[in-house]
Scaffold this active site. Structure first.
Site, PDB file in Angstrom:
ATOM      1  CB  SER A  79      11.520  -3.980  23.708  1.00  0.00           C
ATOM      2  OG  SER A  79      11.386  -2.634  23.550  1.00  0.00           O
ATOM      3  CG  ASP A  89       3.786  -3.527  23.021  1.00  0.00           C
ATOM      4  OD1 ASP A  89       4.010  -2.441  23.831  1.00  0.00           O
ATOM      5  OD2 ASP A  89       4.542  -4.013  22.624  1.00  0.00           O
ATOM      6  CG  HIS A 149       6.650  -3.266  25.678  1.00  0.00           C
ATOM      7  ND1 HIS A 149       6.946  -3.437  24.386  1.00  0.00           N
ATOM      8  CD2 HIS A 149       7.973  -3.060  26.205  1.00  0.00           C
ATOM      9  CE1 HIS A 149       8.347  -3.333  23.909  1.00  0.00           C
ATOM     10  NE2 HIS A 149       8.819  -3.051  25.092  1.00  0.00           N
TER      11      HIS A 149
END
Length: 808
Positions: free
Chosen positions: A668, A741, A775
């Protein structure tokens, strides 16, 4: 401007690139044996600690499970067949242990459904039962677990609607449950891909600023609106423990539901129209209404319009009443807040918020209780004359905790704590609560004294504590400090009356287990006996190292060395980190790594590679500091490189690492860090960037802790974006991204376009897109392949890096 011209050039580049057809792979045996293990259960306790409930689940989902039909609407991800979140975590077994009986064994719960998929666990008011949902192939069922006899039974068929969550709420009698049910007249969903459009999709704005973050899974057209509405609609139904069903409220888009402490009233929040294509469902219009426990309307206390145009800034709020909740120490009194600055952080005022209470019959405006200097967060209620309120202000990282007298609005609240909430060394801990006569949580008080459980981080290590706090004088008395220097102790719960703690103990090689101990007594009672499933890691060396950045900022990280490190000489190293923003040096340099924490590898961990001869520096400090009027991101790149160089220097000084064979990785915002480090330094042999964002102009109204928009600070957005500096990438980079995601700003396009730019400019890069993954990654097949990809990359470009490559 140079950054605008480059942006236009790269955004119009073709996204075609060479494909590699590859089935799911598995990592090497050293890694595989640490991945495919049975996980320990999640542990729940009832209020009196008479029962310990053990919830078991598989470590991973399967790719088949993730491939089930999924609708992404209004910020939600829904399984339209079963009417529950498509990414819900399910438990597949339940056991319990009766702690009020000596030498009691763990007991298997009987009567569970075949192939259980359990979620939404909810204790009854008397703490003797747990309601839960089971998701069958047909839909969501209501089940109840009786703790006394460890038996579960089904109460309804597969008709529950859990799409907007908050699906289970107990009536005060403990004999009935209020649930959301799929309406009998639910309309057929539209197949958006096959439906013939009746016209274009048009969005308009009347000149107001609507500066919203880059949300995912939003509604896109009329078909989405129809599907969202049909999946959000439900009927409220009263279900008895015998399975009898009684209609309670007719069909609406029911969101949050909560009973008053005495159970006589119910606060019901519904989602309303018009919907939005800019914001998620929780910012759609809504109505909050109070009903009696029999479903008779009492009063509508709040009607909120569509929220698309908040003022700019993290501390922005809408105008009007907000944050409705029940006062937990009263039978039926509402509490809410109102912004005194118009919700705009730019307005300078003495007090940001005012808090009110509203008694039955809940008409008109409430009575003022107090005003808060910062933005109101929440209140912990105690007695008629004593409660504690918390506020915070992100821009200064300040939080205040006040003791106040709810019966005397004219009285001056007493500030108990006034601190930087990032200053973990000064964290006083969390107040201990207890259940009152209504079954609600209130402050556990004794003679005007409250109790706090603290994490106990210090510059000498972590030593959790129990404090007794005199709310009149503000003076505290430490009742307990964890004595362990070779273990990590976590304080789970404290009973002030019994002076008894529930704790969790662990060490690097001892799996976390639960214990009960009385203050002042040495003997502890072991409650669980979970075994270490990661035997191959028990001989590795683990320590927390401290070092300094070139500007004097204190840094730290957890260092892992192979068990035979003394024979290996200079080894390849993996540095894993995540940048965090701070406003002062002292908090930026605080150490929250505990060397006594159990070494628990998970799918995203780099610890696996210690078994293959790598040094791993995990959770390395990467503070981004902006003191005074300076914003942290004004010198983001410079500080990133300084953090990385300091970490490598520290391990190199210990004689463990070959500086030419160091990899950097992150997930991330950590992936964003990796791309910047590889573009603007020569410290690394290779990088691994997972689920990141690389072009900040695609998140133009802020990102992470950046409040400024692209138009406020274009140079910052340009300078921080690795995409804009793709021509500087000379280091092999492995990009990994979940195809689905759902995180704000990190949509897969970020990796696709960055890969295309790097490929076009001749960089060594590999893009791996994991099908169906969000994610975070969930499917076992995906995780094993992820580990294989990382292993192949590290072996080729780091561990076995050639002399020729090192000299480039």
């Amino acid at each position: 401007m140079k950054y605008l011209s480059m942006l236009g050039l790269l955004l119009t580049a073709s996204l075609t690139f060479a494909q590699v057809n590859l089935d799911y792979q598995k990592p090497s045996p050293e890694i595989l044996e640490l991945v495919d293990v049975e996980r320990a259960p999640t542990v729940l306790f009832d209020e009196e600690k008479d029962h310990m409930i053990l919830l078991y689940r598989d470590a991973y989902k399967s790719i088949e499970e993730l491939s089930q039909e999924e609708l992404r609407l209004g910020g939600l991800r829904i399984d339209p067949k079963t009417n529950i979140g498509s990414r819900t975590t399910y438990y597949n077994n339940v056991k319990l242990k009766k702690l009020d009986k000596k030498n009691a064994s763990v007991q298997q719960v009987s009567g569970l459904p075949e192939n259980p998929k359990l979620s939404n666990f909810s204790f009854s008011p008397d703490q003797q039962k747990i309601a839960m949902t089971h998701t069958s192939k047909e839909g969501v069922e209501l089940w109840v677990l009786h703790l006394e006899n460890a038996m579960a039974e089904k109460l309804t068929g597969p008709r529950l609607n859990a799409n907007l969550r908050d699906v289970i709420n107990w009536f005060e009698d403990g004999q009935h449950i209020l649930v959301k049910m799929v309406p009998a007249d639910k309309q057929t969903l539209v197949d958006s891909g096959a439906a013939v459009p009746s016209g274009p999709t048009i969005s308009v704005n009347d000149g107001k600023k609507a500066q919203n973050r880059t949300y995912q899974d939003l509604l896109k057209n009329k078909n989405d609106e129809h599907n969202f509405e049909q999946l959000a609609l439900s009927e409220l139904t009263k279900v008895s423990l015998q399975g009898a069903k009684q209609p309670w409220l007719e069909t609406a888009m029911y969101n949050n539901i909560s009973f008053s402490p005495n159970g006589e009233y119910v606060m019901v929040n519904t989602v309303e129209k018009p919907f939005s294509y800019l914001v998620p469902y929780y910012r759609f219009p809504s109505t909050t209404t109070i009903y009696t426990k029999d479903g008779q309307k009492v009063s509508t206390v709040l009607e909120v319009p569509l929220i698309e145009d908040l003022p700019k800034g993290f501390m922005a709020e809408r105008e009007g009443k907000r944050d409705f909740s029940w006062r937990s120490d009263k039978p039926a009194t509402l509490v809410y807040a109102v912004a005194l600055d118009g919700g705009d952080p730019e307005n300078e005022v003495e007090y940001r918020d005012e808090v009110f209470q509203l008694e039955a019959p809940f008409q008109g405006d409430g009575k003022s209780l107090l005003k808060t200097v910062n933005r109101y967060r929440y209140i912990e209620w105690g007695t008629d004359e004593l409660a504690v309120v918390h506020d915070y202000w992100w821009n200064t990282r300040n939080t205040k905790t006040y003791a106040f007298d709810p019966s005397d609005p004219a009285g001056e609240p007493k500030i108990l704590f006034d601190r930087n909430y990032q200053d973990v060394y000064s964290d006083p801990g969390n107040f201990v609560t207890a259940r009152n006569e209504f079954g609600s949580e209130i402050l556990a008080l004794k003679n005007g004294k409250a109790y706090l459980l603290g994490d106990g981080f210090t510059d000498e290590g972590q030593f959790p504590f129990v404090d007794q706090l005199d709310l009149d004088s503000g003076k505290s008395n430490r009742l307990y400090t964890s004595p362990y220097k070779d273990k990590k102790e976590t304080l789970v719960a404290f009973d002030p009356a019994k002076k008894e703690l529930i704790v969790r103990l662990e060490s690097p090689t001892e799996f976390p287990n639960y214990y009960r101990k009385a203050l002042g007594k040495k003997k502890t009672e072991q409650l669980t006996a979970f075994e270490n499933p990661f035997k191959s890691l028990q001989d590795i060396r683990k320590e927390v190292i401290s070092y300094k950045r070139d500007d004097g900022v204190e840094l730290s990280g957890t260092l892992y060395l192979p068990s035979n490190y003394e024979q290996l000489g200079e080894m390849p190293m993996i540095l894993w980190a995540y940048p965090r923003e701070y406003k002062d040096k002292s908090t930026a340099g605080q150490n929250t790594n505990n060397p006594n924490e159990f070494t628990y590898p998970y799918y995203g961990s780099m610890v696996y590679w210690v078994t293959k001869g790598y040094v791993v520096l995990d959770d390395a400090s990467f503070p981004i500091l902006g003191e005074g009027d300076e914003e942290p991101n004004d010198s983001f790149r410079k500080q990133l490189v300084a953090n990385a160089r300091a970490a490598i220097d520290a391990v190199d000084a210990m004689g463990y690492v070959d500086r030419d064979r160091v990899a950097v990785g992150g997930h991330s915002y950590g992936a964003f860090m990796v791309a910047n480090l590889l573009s603007h330094s020569d410290l690394f042999a290779a990088g691994i960037a997972r689920s990141g964002a690389y072009n900040r102009t695609l998140t133009p109204f802020g990102f992470q802790s950046e409040e400024r928009s692209y138009w406020d600070a274009p140079e910052v957005y340009y300078t921080m974006s690795p995409f804009m500096h793709a021509d500087k990438m000379k280091t092999p980079l492995l990009l990994i991204h979940g195809e689905a995601d759902n995180n704000s700003g990190t949509y897969p396009m970020q990796s696709e376009r960055y890969f295309n730019a790097l490929k076009g400019l001749g960089a060594t890069v590999r893009l791996v897109v994991l099908p169906k993954e969000s994610h975070g990654y969930r499917a076992k097949e995906s995780i094993l392949h992820l580990l294989w990809e990382q292993d192949q990359w590290l072996e080729k470009y780091v561990k076995n890096k050639t002399v020729e490559e090192s000299s480039k």
